[in-house]
Design an enzyme around this catalytic site. Structure first.
Site, PDB file in Angstrom:
ATOM      1  N   SER A   1      67.361  55.452  58.069  1.00  0.00           N
ATOM      2  CA  SER A   1      68.113  55.566  59.436  1.00  0.00           C
ATOM      3  C   SER A   1      67.524  54.910  60.614  1.00  0.00           C
ATOM      4  CB  SER A   1      68.183  57.145  59.824  1.00  0.00           C
ATOM      5  OG  SER A   1      69.169  57.561  58.850  1.00  0.00           O
TER       6      SER A   1
ATOM      7  N   SER B   1      75.532  62.709  61.853  1.00  0.00           N
ATOM      8  CA  SER B   1      76.211  62.385  60.908  1.00  0.00           C
ATOM      9  C   SER B   1      76.233  60.839  60.799  1.00  0.00           C
ATOM     10  CB  SER B   1      77.759  62.688  61.533  1.00  0.00           C
ATOM     11  OG  SER B   1      78.781  62.228  60.646  1.00  0.00           O
TER      12      SER B   1
END
Length: 352
Positions: free
Chosen positions: A73, A173
């Protein structure tokens, strides 16, 4: 353990004076709960690089200090930087509704903005939560599967939003960044990966960084990554990173991530107002802005950066607000053991 120490010629203290800190960094790195680990720590002009553990189970091969890894991420910070550059160029706005760029794709898209996607306040269901995870046998069948953004978005939108009012709550998300990747392509006519390459990777000289797309390989020196299966660890180094897409496909090195965040937080990539927007939390109770997170170390020094989980690899990269001190560490975790606490201790040693 392999350790490299780089000092500037004009450093105020001689190399011998830095040895105790270097030894303590290595000790903390050795204590990280993982198969292997590598790190780069910067303090002004001084750079310390080290590695620990093994690069491959069943061998004594050292983890390469300059090795590449899946950064997970941390990709989101690169994607967010591209979006904010486009905002600076007046090609899009943070408050543009998703409906403007992706008409008919997202229910309630007229009320969900680019900002909501970037700071995870859209309420959209996370497509990752629709996937099997180890040790579910179905997970291993996904290793070489190619995913399209449309498939991931469709899987997410088959579920209702986790809250109804965009901007009112925080809920992490990956779907948000898959959508952002699609918006970048609508705005520029190029994929998000092409824009990251053109705007960030090449100008900053990030020679160990790539957006692999569907290629399953880790090119260049690297440690192997593993996931649990039937009570053992199986090699998951090669996998199709389209599973992560714009939410996490980046491959990088400790040097490159430190260089990128130095440029970003040092104000060389964005105007001041947009860098401040990046540091502004989406909700008051969360330390997450526009693709950027932060926390306070044990010695109460705030650091900005991000962390990433790419199944068989985990990475963490943080920098002090004055941009003087930086630390990036990547590990190949010995799942299901979680390395976070021991990584935090290493980060504290590097920063404090």
């Amino acid at each position: 353990m392999m350790v490299a120490l780089v000092t500037a010629a004009a450093m105020a203290l001689g190399p011998a004076a830095a040895v105790p800190q270097d030894m303590e960094l290595q000790r903390k790195l050795d204590a990280v709960v993982a198969i292997g680990a590598l790190a780069e720590v910067r303090d002004g002009t001084r750079v310390w690089r080290g590695s620990s553990g093994v690069a491959e189970l069943g061998t004594t091969r050292k983890v390469p200090v300059a090795g590449r890894f899946r950064a997970g991420s941390i990709t989101k910070t690169f994607v967010a930087a591209v979006v904010l550059q486009l905002v600076a160029e007046h090609r899009m706005r943070l408050d543009d509704p998703v409906e403007r760029w992706l008409p008919g794709v997202v229910p309630n898209g007229e009320n969900i903005t680019v900002r909501h996607l970037l700071n995870h306040t859209s309420g959209l269901y996370d497509f990752k939560d629709t996937l099997p995870m180890p040790p579910n046998p179905a997970f291993y069948e996904l290793q070489h599967r190619t995913w399209t953004p449309a498939e991931q978005i469709e899987q997410a939108l088959a579920h209702p939003p986790v809250f109804d009012q965009p901007g009112s709550q925080y809920d992490y998300s990956n779907t948000n960044y898959v959508l952002i990747g699609e918006i970048i392509e609508k705005v520029t006519g190029h994929t998000y990966a092409e824009e990251i390459e053109r705007r960030l990777i090449r100008p900053l000289g990030l020679h160990g960084t790539s957006m692999p797309g569907t290629s399953p390989y880790l090119r260049g020196p690297h440690a192997h990554g593993y996931v649990p299966k039937d009570g053992e660890l199986v090699d998951f180094t090669q996998m199709n990173p389209s599973l992560f897409g714009a939410a996490g496909e980046l491959i990088s090195t400790t040097r490159d991530l430190n260089r990128f965040f130095d440029a970003l937080l040092g104000g060389r990539l964005l105007p001041d107002r947009l860098l401040e927007a990046m540091k502004t939390p989406g909700t008051p109770d969360r330390a997450y802005g526009l693709g950027l997170s932060w926390h306070d170390t044990a010695c109460k020094i705030r650091v900005y950066g991000n962390d990433g989980d790419a199944l068989a690899y985990q990475a963490y990269t943080f920098m002090t607000e004055d941009t003087r001190r930086q630390v990036t560490i990547a590990v190949t975790p010995r799942l299901p053991d979680n390395p976070d606490t021991s990584v935090d201790a290493f980060i504290d040693q590097a920063i404090c």
